[in-house]
Scaffold this motif. Structure first.
Motif, PDB file in Angstrom:
ATOM      1  N   ASP A 737     -29.975  40.922  -9.051  1.00  0.00           N
ATOM      2  CA  ASP A 737     -29.413  39.386  -9.149  1.00  0.00           C
ATOM      3  C   ASP A 737     -30.628  38.731 -10.055  1.00  0.00           C
ATOM      4  N   TYR A 738     -30.104  37.673 -10.765  1.00  0.00           N
ATOM      5  CA  TYR A 738     -30.809  36.843 -11.720  1.00  0.00           C
ATOM      6  C   TYR A 738     -32.078  35.925 -11.142  1.00  0.00           C
ATOM      7  N   ASP A 739     -31.892  35.437 -10.105  1.00  0.00           N
ATOM      8  CA  ASP A 739     -32.929  34.772  -8.993  1.00  0.00           C
ATOM      9  C   ASP A 739     -33.460  35.706  -8.006  1.00  0.00           C
ATOM     10  N   GLN A 740     -34.571  36.062  -8.168  1.00  0.00           N
ATOM     11  CA  GLN A 740     -35.231  36.947  -7.337  1.00  0.00           C
ATOM     12  C   GLN A 740     -35.823  36.162  -5.913  1.00  0.00           C
ATOM     13  N   ARG A 847     -22.094  26.635 -19.101  1.00  0.00           N
ATOM     14  CA  ARG A 847     -21.880  28.090 -18.701  1.00  0.00           C
ATOM     15  C   ARG A 847     -20.523  28.117 -18.021  1.00  0.00           C
ATOM     16  N   THR A 848     -19.885  29.228 -18.202  1.00  0.00           N
ATOM     17  CA  THR A 848     -18.656  29.636 -17.377  1.00  0.00           C
ATOM     18  C   THR A 848     -19.053  30.355 -16.214  1.00  0.00           C
ATOM     19  N   ILE A 849     -18.617  30.161 -15.007  1.00  0.00           N
ATOM     20  CA  ILE A 849     -19.083  30.820 -13.837  1.00  0.00           C
ATOM     21  C   ILE A 849     -17.725  31.056 -13.137  1.00  0.00           C
ATOM     22  N   MET A 850     -17.987  32.094 -12.422  1.00  0.00           N
ATOM     23  CA  MET A 850     -16.748  32.338 -11.458  1.00  0.00           C
ATOM     24  C   MET A 850     -17.135  31.836  -9.943  1.00  0.00           C
ATOM     25  N   GLY A 914     -17.359  36.874 -21.426  1.00  0.00           N
ATOM     26  CA  GLY A 914     -18.903  36.338 -21.715  1.00  0.00           C
ATOM     27  C   GLY A 914     -19.431  35.792 -20.192  1.00  0.00           C
ATOM     28  N   CYS A 915     -18.606  35.588 -19.422  1.00  0.00           N
ATOM     29  CA  CYS A 915     -18.933  35.150 -18.121  1.00  0.00           C
ATOM     30  C   CYS A 915     -19.728  36.221 -17.255  1.00  0.00           C
ATOM     31  N   ASP A 916     -20.858  35.863 -16.934  1.00  0.00           N
ATOM     32  CA  ASP A 916     -21.669  36.783 -16.160  1.00  0.00           C
ATOM     33  C   ASP A 916     -22.400  36.269 -15.034  1.00  0.00           C
ATOM     34  N   HIS A 917     -22.032  35.227 -14.418  1.00  0.00           N
ATOM     35  CA  HIS A 917     -22.543  34.612 -13.242  1.00  0.00           C
ATOM     36  C   HIS A 917     -21.392  34.265 -12.124  1.00  0.00           C
ATOM     37  N   GLY A 918     -21.743  34.508 -11.106  1.00  0.00           N
ATOM     38  CA  GLY A 918     -20.921  34.256  -9.817  1.00  0.00           C
ATOM     39  C   GLY A 918     -21.394  33.527  -8.803  1.00  0.00           C
ATOM     40  N   TYR A 919     -20.836  32.725  -8.091  1.00  0.00           N
ATOM     41  CA  TYR A 919     -21.429  31.988  -6.845  1.00  0.00           C
ATOM     42  C   TYR A 919     -20.592  31.910  -5.725  1.00  0.00           C
ATOM     43  N   SER A 920     -21.135  31.857  -4.448  1.00  0.00           N
ATOM     44  CA  SER A 920     -20.286  31.899  -3.321  1.00  0.00           C
ATOM     45  C   SER A 920     -21.155  31.209  -2.154  1.00  0.00           C
ATOM     46  N   LEU A 929     -18.536  41.229  -4.093  1.00  0.00           N
ATOM     47  CA  LEU A 929     -18.071  40.723  -5.223  1.00  0.00           C
ATOM     48  C   LEU A 929     -18.991  40.947  -6.491  1.00  0.00           C
ATOM     49  N   SER A 930     -20.269  41.180  -6.298  1.00  0.00           N
ATOM     50  CA  SER A 930     -21.114  41.639  -7.397  1.00  0.00           C
ATOM     51  C   SER A 930     -20.897  42.990  -7.765  1.00  0.00           C
ATOM     52  N   ALA A 931     -20.647  43.982  -6.654  1.00  0.00           N
ATOM     53  CA  ALA A 931     -20.238  45.311  -7.154  1.00  0.00           C
ATOM     54  C   ALA A 931     -18.878  45.533  -7.814  1.00  0.00           C
ATOM     55  N   LYS A 932     -17.864  44.658  -7.577  1.00  0.00           N
ATOM     56  CA  LYS A 932     -16.733  44.675  -8.145  1.00  0.00           C
ATOM     57  C   LYS A 932     -16.934  44.043  -9.800  1.00  0.00           C
ATOM     58  N   ALA A 933     -17.532  42.863  -9.681  1.00  0.00           N
ATOM     59  CA  ALA A 933     -17.383  42.175 -11.255  1.00  0.00           C
ATOM     60  C   ALA A 933     -18.378  42.784 -11.980  1.00  0.00           C
ATOM     61  N   GLY A 934     -19.432  43.474 -11.281  1.00  0.00           N
ATOM     62  CA  GLY A 934     -20.602  43.948 -12.205  1.00  0.00           C
ATOM     63  C   GLY A 934     -21.622  42.958 -12.868  1.00  0.00           C
ATOM     64  N   PHE A 935     -21.659  41.834 -12.081  1.00  0.00           N
ATOM     65  CA  PHE A 935     -22.881  40.875 -12.281  1.00  0.00           C
ATOM     66  C   PHE A 935     -22.942  40.101 -11.228  1.00  0.00           C
ATOM     67  N   PRO A 936     -24.161  39.526 -10.986  1.00  0.00           N
ATOM     68  CA  PRO A 936     -24.638  38.926  -9.818  1.00  0.00           C
ATOM     69  C   PRO A 936     -23.613  37.754  -9.322  1.00  0.00           C
ATOM     70  N   TYR A 937     -23.227  37.729  -8.156  1.00  0.00           N
ATOM     71  CA  TYR A 937     -23.018  36.466  -7.292  1.00  0.00           C
ATOM     72  C   TYR A 937     -24.025  36.211  -6.429  1.00  0.00           C
ATOM     73  N   GLN A 938     -24.354  34.989  -6.318  1.00  0.00           N
ATOM     74  CA  GLN A 938     -25.471  34.579  -5.545  1.00  0.00           C
ATOM     75  C   GLN A 938     -24.874  33.111  -4.746  1.00  0.00           C
ATOM     76  N   SER A 939     -25.845  32.623  -3.751  1.00  0.00           N
ATOM     77  CA  SER A 939     -25.298  31.398  -3.221  1.00  0.00           C
ATOM     78  C   SER A 939     -25.272  30.252  -4.212  1.00  0.00           C
ATOM     79  N   ILE A 940     -24.435  29.320  -4.038  1.00  0.00           N
ATOM     80  CA  ILE A 940     -24.253  27.898  -4.778  1.00  0.00           C
ATOM     81  C   ILE A 940     -25.450  27.305  -4.609  1.00  0.00           C
TER      82      ILE A 940
END
Length: 949
Positions: A737-740, A847-850, A914-920, A929-940
């Motif tokens: 995760d980007y933010d620890q 930034r483009t986010i999922m 180029g999108c590598d950020h996801g939020y939920s 979601l992170s496991a499937k996308a290959g990049f972190p999903y974290q809380s909005i």
């Protein structure tokens, strides 16, 4: 995935099907060839009154596969039927032989000529096609009421029309080209000149027969006149004989005769439509009349383009939706015998719209109406009107007597005979004991549907229905020279009556068409053309009661699009159908071994892989929550040992949480030492050795969570109560995760920067809302935990005086629906949107986010706030339109990872380059979601924090 096919399933097949099974398995993977009894039964139901169990179900993925499957079937004289969404109402997507699914893997499309053309594969949902065309202000012509659920393959194969397209914008009128697979496995692309030449040369017999039929019709004025007359109104009875009148070139004839052929001539593997303009301005009005006849008389004077649609709703149909939220009060007070017409008018400029509204009022105002005509241009209001219209059929089915079957028929009268025809139909229904049946439909096109319910458990009931259908057919086809099927397709319930409507000469041409394309009758036999005069009375589905939650289900299939397990095991309507069959077998005592197998396999197919998210309720016209039914079943099968175990966990919740954190700490340490690749390998091997009983580790497994300390209070600021969910307390960020920082730290910081003092309940580690226990059907424990938490929240919030923030959306949803109404409990998204973001200085990030909207967020109606929150933080937000529930479902992402993987099948294709950020807004969902996308999903919350520092 659990192995569902057993050796005895193969030997139970007839010899020719065993041979076919082995032949196709050489090319089609095992997971796409279904022969286990439970899933075969589940695929044997659609939205019709029939249930026919196929011998084999094959989930095809390409034209080449379909060609292969058809050829192998032909070698063994085995019939095949093609199917898409299965929302058809006439039994045309059912078979007792081989069912070929053309859904998953059939979703490619491309748009040409600035939106004037769109090419679609059969697995695309109709509404999705329109969303692709929306940027061009265009749409496809067909607009059936089921457009949000029906797929293009079925819409074209049935020539489905709908409420506004009339006879001018249906598939027949707007098709440009087709890609087809025929009974011999050959493929034709009508847009490719080389393909046309090659196929035509190899199929001279078909070309010659099409030419011969064309010439015979041209030389027969009486027959030509009959065809022209029949297609002045909507007509899908039999084959599209108008193809031979409207076109001279045999390929043009072929393209159009395939439309509406219901898979009896070829599979439509691709269709190119001429699109139609989506009008910029719209207005709708519900006009009320004192009688059914008066409403039909008024519609007679309305034509296109003055109005786009005129939909009849009789008094009985209006009663079926009286209790819906937002229904105009006037509907509840209408006198018996009244009727309504839902009118819509459209225009490309507002001045024209106003003129059309005025002219429509003038035309309709000549007739007796109960209330002044009021048009609305408010999308929310007229959206409700059209929601009422679209939900009539399922709603009527929902109020039927439990155990009866709901049946919808679909006829059309010549416009000049509409009022008399509808009244004659009403009398026929009353005379045969169907006084509670309804009449509604597209009366602007002379097309009405009628819905009845029937008990087929007795010979008397069967005889009643048979006589009624025979009399209706005589009334419509003989007395009024109308259409027995206006838009739903002939299917098997009108196949015996095609000759009655068309006469011997026209019917003989239809039989020649069938023989030319399918000489061995391998494609969808008994649909459109049949020699079985009673086929409409055979294979009628059982509707045995199961549970009050699902007994009203009519198996329409509207739930499927929302279900995370429908690509893996079963969709909600299939769960209901299987349970009805189990109920039937228990009642009759027949075939104990089959019953045992159904019960054993349903444990995985229906129970374990149900995410119990309840999203099916959001698209079900009857608001049936199959997830709630699954929870009830889990509760009913709760053993004393499981209940005792749950009670011990609840009684020692703080210790249990500590144990989980300790386990996550160990896993994180191992991950740091051995790395993701080795950890994944070891985890999979270990899980396999234990028979999938050990939860599956993935690289996005979180670190241990933390218990937040009570922040210092300044005392002069407004207070809010923050309840960090047990999931947040147990699970921290993942290694990647980007933010620890832990979520609770981010939440507290955001609230403080927005000017709030944050109060955390005392001894917060002891409390849980009970959501995990409720999901498993342990209601007693779940409610006990919720009651304890309710008490501490009432105390901490001064009996609801202070707002309460919960950082896990599924927990918030449960708390809102089970706790004291005085408590004002907010989800992360709603709290940030309503209380926080306007008090911060937000700097939008390029930034483009999922964005993943959790099931609970959708059920709480937070979609708009979710989007608004994200759009205020970044330049581009992507919400995958094919991803609904992520299927992680608490801990199922670990214990049944295939559910999460299947639910997220279409996630990665929606991720922009180029999108590598996801939020939920749910920690467990973010792991999957992170496991499937290959990049972190974290809380909005992390995004809002980053944009406002």
């Amino acid at each position: 995935m659990k192995q569902l096919t057993r050796p005895e399933d193969i030997t139970a097949l007839k010899p020719e099907y065993q041979d076919y099974f082995h032949a196709i398995r050489a090319r089609i993977p095992a997971d796409r060839v279904i022969i286990d009894p439970v899933r075969r039964y589940a695929y044997g139901v659609d939205a019709s009154l029939y249930s026919i169990t196929p011998q084999i179900v094959v989930q095809a993925r390409s034209i080449d596969e379909v060609s292969f499957l058809v050829q192998e079937a032909g070698k063994r004289h085995i019939a095949v039927t093609f199917r898409a969404a299965g929302t058809s109402l006439c039994g045309q997507a059912l078979t007792d032989s081989v069912l070929i699914m053309a859904t998953e893997g059939w979703q490619d499309y491309h748009i040409d000529d600035d939106g004037a053309k769109i090419t679609l594969e059969p697995g695309i949902i109709g509404a999705m096609a329109n969303s692709y065309l929306a940027p061009y202000s265009r749409k496809i012509g067909p607009d059936p009421a089921s457009i949000k659920h029906a797929m293009i393959g079925g819409m074209a194969a049935n020539n489905a029309s709908g409420m506004c397209c009339g006879t001018s914008d249906n598939s027949y009128k707007t098709v440009l080209d087709l890609k087809l697979v025929f009974a011999d496995g050959s493929v034709l692309d009508t847009a490719d000149a080389t393909s046309v030449r090659t196929w035509s040369k190899a199929h001279e017999t078909i070309i010659h027969e099409l030419t011969a039929i064309h010439d015979e019709i041209a030389a027969d004025p009486e027959l030509k006149h009959l065809i022209a007359h029949k297609f002045k109104i909507k007509n899908t009875t039999g084959y599209s004989l108008n193809s031979f009148v409207d076109f001279d070139n045999p390929i043009d004839i072929l393209k159009h005769v395939i439309i509406g052929s219901e898979g009896t001539l070829a599979l439509i593997a691709e269709i190119t439509y001429r699109t139609v303009v989506e009008a910029k301005y719209k207005a709708s009005a519900l006009v009320f009349f004192p009688s059914l006849k008066e409403s039909c008389r008024a519609v007679h004077d309305l034509t296109r383009p003055l109005v786009a649609a005129g939909e009849l709703l009789d008094r009985v149909s209006l009663k079926s939706i009286e209790d819906w939220d937002g229904i105009p009060e006037v509907i509840r007070t209408l006198p018996d015998g009244a009727a309504a017409i839902l009118i819509e008018t459209r225009a490309d400029d507002h001045e024209t719209l106003e003129k059309r509204i005025a002219e429509t009022k003038e035309v309709v105002g000549k007739y007796e109406i109960l209330y002044p005509i009021e048009f609305t241009e408010d999308p929310a209001v007229y959206g409700l009107y059209w929601q009422i219209r679209a939900g009539i059929f399922p709603a009527v089915g929902g109020v039927r007597e439990i155990g009866t079957t709901v049946i919808i028929e679909d006829v059309a009268f010549p416009r000049d005979d509409l009022a008399d025809g509808v009244m004659a139909l009403r009398k026929c229904m009353d005379d045969h004991g169907y006084g509670a049946g309804i009449i509604y439909g597209h009366v602007l096109d002379g097309n009405v549907h009628f819905v009845i319910t029937q008990d087929f458990e007795t010979d008397k009931g069967k005889a009643q229905y048979q006589k009624f259908i025979e009399d209706v057919c005589a009334l419509v086809a003989t007395d009024f020279h109308g259409s027995l099927k206006a838009e739903h397709g002939t299917g098997r319930n009108m196949a015996p009556f095609v000759e009655l409507e068309w006469g011997k000469k026209a019917y003989s041409l239809m039989k020649r068409i069938k023989k030319a394309f399918d000489p061995e009758t391998t494609l969808n036999p008994d649909v459109i053309i049949t020699t079985n005069g009673l086929v409409f009375m055979e294979h009628i589905k059982s509707m045995k009661p199961v549970h009050e939650i699902v007994d009203r289900c009519i198996e329409c299939g509207y739930c499927q699009v929302m279900c995370p397990s429908h690509l893996l095991t079963l969709a909600p309507r299939q769960r209901t159908a299987v349970q009805r069959e189990i109920s039937r077998m228990r009642l009759t005592g027949e075939d104990p071994e089959r019953l045992k197998r159904f019960e054993e396999d349903y444990a995985y197919l229906g129970d374990e892989t149900c995410a119990v998210d309840g999203l099916c309720q959001t698209t079900c016209p009857l608001s049936i929550n199959t997830g709630a039914f699954t929870k009830e079943m889990r509760h009913a099968h709760l053993t004393p040992a499981r209940l005792s175990g749950a009670e011990k966990i609840a009684a020692n919740f703080e210790s249990t949480s500590s144990a989980v954190r300790l386990g996550l700490t160990g896993a994180h340490a191992a991950h740091s030492i051995f790395g993701s690749q080795l950890m994944s390998f070891v985890a999979k091997k270990t899980r396999s050795i234990t028979g999938d009983k050990l939860p599956l580790w993935n690289p996005w497994m979180p670190k241990a969570g933390k218990l937040p300390n009570q922040p210092a209070l300044k005392g002069d600021r407004p207070k809010i109560v923050y309840f960090p969910s047990c999931t947040t307390r147990m699970m921290g960020p993942a290694k990647g995760d980007y933010d620890q920082r832990h979520l609770s730290a981010v939440m507290i910081e955001l609230c403080q920067r927005a000017g709030y003092d944050v109060v955390i309940p005392e001894n917060v580690a002891r409390y849980c809302c009970g959501m995990p226990f409720e999901s498993e059907g342990v209601f007693e424990v779940a409610d006990k935990l919720a009651k304890e938490l309710e008490g501490v929240l009432l105390k901490t919030s001064n009996n609801g005086e202070l707002p309460i923030l919960c950082d896990m959306s599924p927990c918030t949803y449960r708390m809102q629906h089970t706790m004291d109404e005085r408590l004002k409990i907010y989800d992360t998204v709603e709290f940030l949107h309503d209380f926080i973001i306007d008090k911060l200085e937000v700097h939008k990030i390029d930034r483009t986010i999922m964005l993943h909207m959790t099931c609970s967020a959708v059920k709480m109606g937070l979609q708009k706030k979710f989007l608004d929150l994200a759009n205020r933080c970044v330049t581009k937000v992507v919400v995958p339109d094919k991803v609904k529930c992520c299927g992680f479902s608490g801990d199922k992402g670990f214990s049944i990872p295939e559910l999460n993987q299947s639910a997220l099948t279409h996630l990665n294709e929606a991720i922009p380059q180029g999108c590598d950020h996801g939020y939920s807004n749910s920690r467990t969902c973010e792991i999957g979601l992170s496991a499937k996308a290959g990049f972190p999903y974290q809380s909005i919350a992390y995004l809002v924090d980053e944009c406002s520092r």
